[in-house]
Design a protein around this motif. Structure first.
Motif, PDB file in Angstrom:
ATOM      1  N   ASN A 105     -16.936  24.913   3.526  1.00 26.29           N
ATOM      2  CA  ASN A 105     -16.024  23.829   3.682  1.00 26.29           C
ATOM      3  C   ASN A 105     -16.805  22.465   2.984  1.00 26.29           C
ATOM      4  O   ASN A 105     -17.870  21.967   3.568  1.00 26.29           O
ATOM      5  CB  ASN A 105     -15.676  23.356   5.021  1.00 26.29           C
ATOM      6  N   THR A 106     -16.160  21.841   2.163  1.00 26.06           N
ATOM      7  CA  THR A 106     -16.647  20.770   1.319  1.00 26.06           C
ATOM      8  C   THR A 106     -15.586  19.888   1.513  1.00 26.06           C
ATOM      9  O   THR A 106     -14.505  19.920   1.318  1.00 26.06           O
ATOM     10  CB  THR A 106     -16.852  21.063  -0.042  1.00 26.06           C
ATOM     11  N   ASN A 107     -16.450  18.241   1.780  1.00 25.17           N
ATOM     12  CA  ASN A 107     -15.342  17.131   1.811  1.00 25.17           C
ATOM     13  C   ASN A 107     -16.263  16.155   1.081  1.00 25.17           C
ATOM     14  O   ASN A 107     -17.521  15.881   1.114  1.00 25.17           O
ATOM     15  CB  ASN A 107     -15.020  16.995   3.279  1.00 25.17           C
ATOM     16  N   ASN A 108     -15.438  15.268   0.370  1.00 31.33           N
ATOM     17  CA  ASN A 108     -15.845  14.075  -0.414  1.00 31.33           C
ATOM     18  C   ASN A 108     -15.082  13.011  -0.170  1.00 31.33           C
ATOM     19  O   ASN A 108     -13.796  13.027  -0.382  1.00 31.33           O
ATOM     20  CB  ASN A 108     -16.083  14.299  -1.992  1.00 31.33           C
ATOM     21  N   VAL A 109     -15.656  11.871   0.157  1.00 28.42           N
ATOM     22  CA  VAL A 109     -14.823  10.615   0.673  1.00 28.42           C
ATOM     23  C   VAL A 109     -15.418   9.459  -0.196  1.00 28.42           C
ATOM     24  O   VAL A 109     -16.725   9.279  -0.100  1.00 28.42           O
ATOM     25  CB  VAL A 109     -14.882  10.338   2.154  1.00 28.42           C
ATOM     26  N   ARG A 110     -14.456   8.794  -0.808  1.00 29.82           N
ATOM     27  CA  ARG A 110     -14.836   7.383  -1.527  1.00 29.82           C
ATOM     28  C   ARG A 110     -14.278   6.310  -1.140  1.00 29.82           C
ATOM     29  O   ARG A 110     -12.843   6.372  -0.850  1.00 29.82           O
ATOM     30  CB  ARG A 110     -14.730   7.691  -2.990  1.00 29.82           C
ATOM     31  N   THR A 111     -14.735   5.211  -0.820  1.00 30.28           N
ATOM     32  CA  THR A 111     -14.111   3.909  -0.356  1.00 30.28           C
ATOM     33  C   THR A 111     -14.506   2.780  -1.115  1.00 30.28           C
ATOM     34  O   THR A 111     -15.806   2.611  -1.445  1.00 30.28           O
ATOM     35  CB  THR A 111     -14.369   3.989   1.214  1.00 30.28           C
ATOM     36  N   ASP A 159      -7.510  -5.055  -3.203  1.00 25.94           N
ATOM     37  CA  ASP A 159      -9.039  -4.909  -3.123  1.00 25.94           C
ATOM     38  C   ASP A 159      -9.533  -3.896  -2.409  1.00 25.94           C
ATOM     39  O   ASP A 159     -10.647  -4.113  -1.721  1.00 25.94           O
ATOM     40  CB  ASP A 159      -9.280  -6.474  -2.807  1.00 25.94           C
ATOM     41  N   GLN A 160      -8.723  -2.790  -2.169  1.00 24.57           N
ATOM     42  CA  GLN A 160      -9.323  -1.577  -1.378  1.00 24.57           C
ATOM     43  C   GLN A 160      -8.715  -0.343  -1.706  1.00 24.57           C
ATOM     44  O   GLN A 160      -7.528  -0.293  -2.180  1.00 24.57           O
ATOM     45  CB  GLN A 160      -9.307  -1.773   0.309  1.00 24.57           C
ATOM     46  N   TYR A 161      -9.504   0.849  -1.391  1.00 25.28           N
ATOM     47  CA  TYR A 161      -8.946   2.014  -1.604  1.00 25.28           C
ATOM     48  C   TYR A 161      -9.725   3.136  -0.942  1.00 25.28           C
ATOM     49  O   TYR A 161     -10.808   2.747  -0.348  1.00 25.28           O
ATOM     50  CB  TYR A 161      -8.826   2.266  -3.155  1.00 25.28           C
ATOM     51  N   TRP A 162      -8.821   4.005  -0.726  1.00 22.16           N
ATOM     52  CA  TRP A 162      -9.815   5.196   0.242  1.00 22.16           C
ATOM     53  C   TRP A 162      -9.060   6.447  -0.370  1.00 22.16           C
ATOM     54  O   TRP A 162      -7.875   6.625  -0.480  1.00 22.16           O
ATOM     55  CB  TRP A 162      -9.490   4.974   1.897  1.00 22.16           C
ATOM     56  N   SER A 180     -18.413  -0.578  -2.202  1.00 24.53           N
ATOM     57  CA  SER A 180     -18.052   0.929  -2.512  1.00 24.53           C
ATOM     58  C   SER A 180     -19.070   1.661  -1.558  1.00 24.53           C
ATOM     59  O   SER A 180     -20.179   1.492  -1.740  1.00 24.53           O
ATOM     60  CB  SER A 180     -17.845   1.447  -3.923  1.00 24.53           C
ATOM     61  N   ASN A 181     -18.525   2.944  -1.111  1.00 29.10           N
ATOM     62  CA  ASN A 181     -19.218   3.952  -0.490  1.00 29.10           C
ATOM     63  C   ASN A 181     -18.765   5.197  -0.909  1.00 29.10           C
ATOM     64  O   ASN A 181     -17.689   5.563  -1.041  1.00 29.10           O
ATOM     65  CB  ASN A 181     -19.200   3.601   1.204  1.00 29.10           C
ATOM     66  N   GLY A 182     -19.578   6.182  -0.868  1.00 28.88           N
ATOM     67  CA  GLY A 182     -19.494   7.643  -0.929  1.00 28.88           C
ATOM     68  C   GLY A 182     -20.087   8.255   0.142  1.00 28.88           C
ATOM     69  O   GLY A 182     -21.153   8.149   0.690  1.00 28.88           O
ATOM     70  N   PHE A 183     -19.365   9.454   0.600  1.00 34.04           N
ATOM     71  CA  PHE A 183     -19.872  10.255   1.494  1.00 34.04           C
ATOM     72  C   PHE A 183     -19.508  11.736   1.052  1.00 34.04           C
ATOM     73  O   PHE A 183     -18.282  11.999   0.738  1.00 34.04           O
ATOM     74  CB  PHE A 183     -19.319   9.803   2.843  1.00 34.04           C
ATOM     75  N   SER A 205       0.868  -1.435  -0.088  1.00 35.01           N
ATOM     76  CA  SER A 205       0.096  -0.023  -0.137  1.00 35.01           C
ATOM     77  C   SER A 205       0.979   1.290   0.153  1.00 35.01           C
ATOM     78  O   SER A 205       1.958   1.306   0.444  1.00 35.01           O
ATOM     79  CB  SER A 205      -1.003  -0.026   1.084  1.00 35.01           C
ATOM     80  N   PHE A 206       0.362   2.435  -0.449  1.00 36.05           N
ATOM     81  CA  PHE A 206       0.977   3.531  -0.405  1.00 36.05           C
ATOM     82  C   PHE A 206       0.022   4.582  -0.268  1.00 36.05           C
ATOM     83  O   PHE A 206      -1.038   4.796  -0.435  1.00 36.05           O
ATOM     84  CB  PHE A 206       1.706   3.938  -1.667  1.00 36.05           C
TER      85      PHE A 206
END
Length: 437
Positions: free
Chosen positions: A328-334, A281-284, A340-343, A5-6
């Motif tokens: 302030n805007t934040n987007n998270v994808r996992t 098999d994962q990312y964030w 997969s999820n998005g917030f 991972s990196f």
């Protein structure tokens, strides 16, 4: 199975890397030179510092390059040299300070003297602004930043080692704090300041209010009859874009003196960030942005009338308005275990803050030793309106809006007696405060 991972972080914005010059200043006898001014000039911009009691100094600079370095003692240049700065420059300086000139008049020796730049007394440190080369032509906030033991930021002024600090002007408390106080002090010019007193051991009446330190700004006494006015404007474009305009007017009569000033300005800043991490098999990853806007206005008037040599009455009024607004805007994808999820979240804050402060006073001199009886009445009125809008998105939208209105008035009256004897100073007083919402 071995996992790899990196993490890659990319911040989009403007950062200022700090460069500095540090070392020790001595004279030809290797005696440490305390409280002398160090000034570095580049392209008509000056950056300054003051040496410590042991002669050590550290001068922060905004960028690498060529600077003209000067040392001033008693407003006279005792060292100058062109230097190259790359990162941190360690430089010990030996000056050729000359003794004060003497004149012989019929057997009497007259030595020209002046106040030291910095004086240490039992309960305070005194910075004589009028004797400072680097503190001329700036506002009070910049003059405070040059004062030993003090630290200034965009919304606070503090004393090293003290938990709470109050600001006074000519021995009268300024009942403002935060950005309102900073904007008020920006209306004061260093050319009108005689000295700044850093009081590390406050009198009992201030210590009882929880103030562990005091900063007293002593203004020059205007002995010239007449009036004067000035206009100020400034602006900068960097990671924070800002502008400020102001004006001052002063009148001095035989008995009446009036001083008034006003200013308005705006600060705008933007910032973006991006964070990314990936594995088997994962990312964030996430990205965000921040936008802020701060507008302010400030006006004040001070008037004094001298009834006679022993009686003085006066009135001070200050108004400040602040209108900070930020998004302030934040987007998270996992992705984890094939899911997969998005917030997302949006935060909007909008504040209107109106502050009024007024005081009336009456001072009576009781004797030639400086004894004084003072009466004062104060009003603080604050109206704060806050709108906070929070929107979150995760499959379905959710939204929450908060409104908060806060209005309060504080009324106070105070009587203080300072009775001085030849070797003893005493003080006593009474204070009444009422708060109304």
């Amino acid at each position: 199975m071995k996992k790899a991972s990196f993490l890659l972080i990319n911040l989009i914005g403007i950062f200022t890397f700090r460069q500095k010059i540090e070392g020790k200043i001595t004279d030809t006898n290797n005696t440490n030179l305390s409280y002398v001014e160090i000034v570095a000039t580049q392209k008509d911009k000056k950056y300054s510092s003051i040496s410590t009691e042991n002669g050590n100094f550290a001068l922060q600079l905004p960028e690498n390059g060529t600077y003209k370095l000067e040392i001033f003692k008693d407003q006279k240049s005792i060292f100058n040299e062109e230097i190259q700065v790359q990162g941190t420059l360690l430089k010990n300086i030996q000056t050729t300070s000359q003794p004060t000139a003497e004149k012989q008049i019929e057997g009497v020796t007259v030595v020209a003297t002046s106040k030291k730049l910095v004086e240490r007394k039992v309960d305070r440190l005194v910075f004589n602004v009028e004797n400072s080369v680097a503190s001329q032509g700036v506002d009070a906030v910049e003059a405070l930043s040059q004062t030993p033991m003090l630290r200034t930021t965009d919304d606070a002024i503090s004393i090293a080692g003290k938990s709470s600090v109050a600001i006074m002007i000519n021995d009268r408390l300024v009942n403002l704090s935060g950005e309102e106080l900073i904007n008020y002090l920006k209306n004061l010019r260093s050319d009108d300041i005689a000295k700044i007193e850093v009081i590390t051991t406050p009198p009992a009446k201030y210590a009882a209010e929880g103030k562990s330190g005091l900063i007293n700004i002593v203004l020059k006494k205007n002995t010239n009859i007449g009036w004067n006015a000035s206009l100020q404007t400034s602006g900068s474009v960097s990671s924070v874009t800002s502008w400020r305009d102001g004006a001052t007017f002063n009148y001095q009569g035989k008995k009446l003196s009036v001083s008034t000033s006003g200013s308005m300005g705006e600060n705008i800043w933007k910032q973006k960030n991006y964070n990314y991490s990936i594995g088997e098999d994962q990312y964030w990853n996430s990205d965000g942005s921040y936008w802020g806007n701060y507008r302010y206005k400030n006006a004040n008037i001070k008037t004094e009338y001298k009834l006679n040599d022993k009686n003085l009455i006066g009135f001070n009024y200050n108004y400040s308005f602040a209108n900070p607004y930020n998004i302030n805007t934040n987007n998270v994808r996992t992705l984890q275990n094939g899911v997969s999820n998005g917030f997302s979240a949006d935060n909007v804050n909008h504040i209107n803050n109106n502050n009024h402060y007024a005081t009336a006073f009456y001072d009576v001199k009781l004797d030639s030793l400086g004894s004084k009886l003072s009466f004062s009445g104060n009003l603080i009125s604050n109206k704060l309106a806050l709108i906070k809008n929070v929107s979150t998105f995760q499959n379905t939208e959710k939204e929450a809006v908060n409104y908060n209105d806060n209005l309060y008035n504080i009324y106070s009256g105070q009587v203080d007696l300072e009775k001085n004897f030849s070797k003893i100073k005493t003080g006593s007083g009474l204070k009444y405060t009422m708060s109304k919402k």
